[in-house]
Design a protein around this motif. Sequence first.
Motif, PDB file in Angstrom:
ATOM      1  N   ASP A 140       0.828  -1.214   0.000  1.00 56.27           N
ATOM      2  CA  ASP A 140       0.000   0.000   0.000  1.00 56.27           C
ATOM      3  C   ASP A 140       0.859   1.259   0.000  1.00 56.27           C
ATOM      4  OD1 ASP A 140      -2.348  -1.529   0.062  1.00 56.27           O
ATOM      5  OD2 ASP A 140      -2.288  -1.666   2.256  1.00 56.27           O
ATOM      6  N   GLY A 141       1.933   1.231  -0.788  1.00 60.92           N
ATOM      7  CA  GLY A 141       2.791   2.400  -0.926  1.00 60.92           C
ATOM      8  C   GLY A 141       3.884   2.506   0.106  1.00 60.92           C
ATOM      9  N   VAL A 300       2.281  14.668   0.591  1.00 65.28           N
ATOM     10  CA  VAL A 300       1.792  13.291   0.514  1.00 65.28           C
ATOM     11  C   VAL A 300       0.268  13.214   0.371  1.00 65.28           C
ATOM     12  CG1 VAL A 300       1.618  11.096   1.761  1.00 65.28           C
ATOM     13  CG2 VAL A 300       3.811  12.291   1.629  1.00 65.28           C
ATOM     14  N   ALA A 304      -1.562  11.461  -2.728  1.00 67.17           N
ATOM     15  CA  ALA A 304      -2.459  10.332  -2.472  1.00 67.17           C
ATOM     16  C   ALA A 304      -3.837  10.552  -3.088  1.00 67.17           C
ATOM     17  CB  ALA A 304      -2.578  10.101  -0.970  1.00 67.17           C
ATOM     18  N   GLN A 310       0.159   5.471  -5.821  1.00 68.72           N
ATOM     19  CA  GLN A 310       0.357   4.737  -4.569  1.00 68.72           C
ATOM     20  C   GLN A 310       1.462   5.433  -3.781  1.00 68.72           C
ATOM     21  OE1 GLN A 310       0.963   0.471  -5.050  1.00 68.72           O
ATOM     22  NE2 GLN A 310      -0.011   0.552  -7.063  1.00 68.72           N
ATOM     23  N   VAL A 311       1.166   5.871  -2.570  1.00 67.10           N
ATOM     24  CA  VAL A 311       2.153   6.576  -1.761  1.00 67.10           C
ATOM     25  C   VAL A 311       1.778   6.442  -0.298  1.00 67.10           C
ATOM     26  CG1 VAL A 311       0.956   8.813  -1.844  1.00 67.10           C
ATOM     27  CG2 VAL A 311       3.440   8.759  -1.509  1.00 67.10           C
ATOM     28  N   ALA A 312       2.799   6.422   0.551  1.00 66.50           N
ATOM     29  CA  ALA A 312       2.588   6.423   2.002  1.00 66.50           C
ATOM     30  C   ALA A 312       3.528   7.451   2.605  1.00 66.50           C
ATOM     31  CB  ALA A 312       2.863   5.039   2.596  1.00 66.50           C
ATOM     32  N   PHE A 322       6.674   7.346  -4.735  1.00 64.61           N
ATOM     33  CA  PHE A 322       5.322   6.985  -5.150  1.00 64.61           C
ATOM     34  C   PHE A 322       5.324   6.277  -6.500  1.00 64.61           C
ATOM     35  CE2 PHE A 322       6.084  11.123  -7.005  1.00 64.61           C
ATOM     36  CZ  PHE A 322       5.377  11.148  -8.196  1.00 64.61           C
TER      37      PHE A 322
END
Length: 386
Positions: A140-141, A300, A304, A310-312, A322
């Motif tokens: 999930d990133g 972020v 997102a 996809q990035v966390a 990402f």
Amino acid sequence: MRQAILDLEASKIREVANAGIGRDDVLAFWFGESDEVTPEVVRQAAIDSLQRGETFYAHNLGLPELREAIAGYASSLHPRIDASRIAVTSGGVNALMLAVQALVDAGDEVVAVTPVWPNLVAQPAIMGAIVRTVALKPVDGEWTLDLEALRAAITSRTKLLIVNAPNNPTGWTLTGDEQRAILDHCRRAGTWILADEVYERLYFEPTPNGCAPSFLDVAAPDDRLVVAHSFSKSFLMTGWRLGWLVLPPALVDGMGKLIEFNTSCASVFTQRAGVAAIQHGKDITPRVVAHLKACRDVLVPLLAAVPGVQVAPARGGMYAFFKLDGFDDSLAVAKRLVTEAGLGLAPGNAFAPEAQGWLRWCFASKDPQRLVEGVRRLKIWLAACS
């Protein structure tokens, strides 16, 4: 020229930057540095040193006052470190290369955790080592470590483990328990650890000492551990080329000889600036970290919210890493973003093959509105592509 040098891959980050340098219309986020200048008190220390005529050689291992200052600084964050274990270097990258030169022979096996800044994989290759990698995995990133896979990769044949945490480019960070497990395994295997901890103060989770977990917190002084640091990131001193190593006592004399044959020493006026940076660090570094966290928290969520991203949020460092769904060639995408969107990012495959399709965005921006504008340009470009 040696074949190992001919085989080195040119920097993909530089390749992208070269396509955009000199263009006023490009927002550049490709390099790992802030666009904020070094604090005046640090610059003035170097000016004063030059005015005093301090333009001569220094001790190979660094000025005694700087080694003492670094030891005091490190001891304020970790268990006590004696100044005799500190070697001052001409930048963090020089520190890392010196460590590899000191530990690795041609044909040795080296394990590196990737994705990672490409120099860390290239340096042992330059020495003729056999480099094996253990890849972090994105969930999930967010990139995570398979600790069992790492332990399985480190055997009695492994001379050196190279690990960068907080990590460039992913923001992944080791926990203290993971560091203990890795150190215990490397002790049994007889493997050295080279820990690149230059981002330890750029850490956004609450901790008692205000920095990321460090191998220095769990290791004994005589463990097979070398820790590399730099003034570049947390003191805004990228262009000064000043770093240091924390060494086991048995390596110090040899490292002094190795520095002699590489650079002789770091320049005195630069070292004076380093002393000033540490003396005023409580005014400099917390402000830098707070600003970087604010920049992260601007960028972020905006990324997102972009469809297909996809990035966390990174726990440490200065990067948003990402993935753009549907764009599999990171280098091609990064070049197109420069020429078609005026947006300069680093391609993920510069850091490892498994990061193909990812992009690194350095969010160390003095003006956070540059980040907002960058995301706007990205969204416009994606809309045009679709």
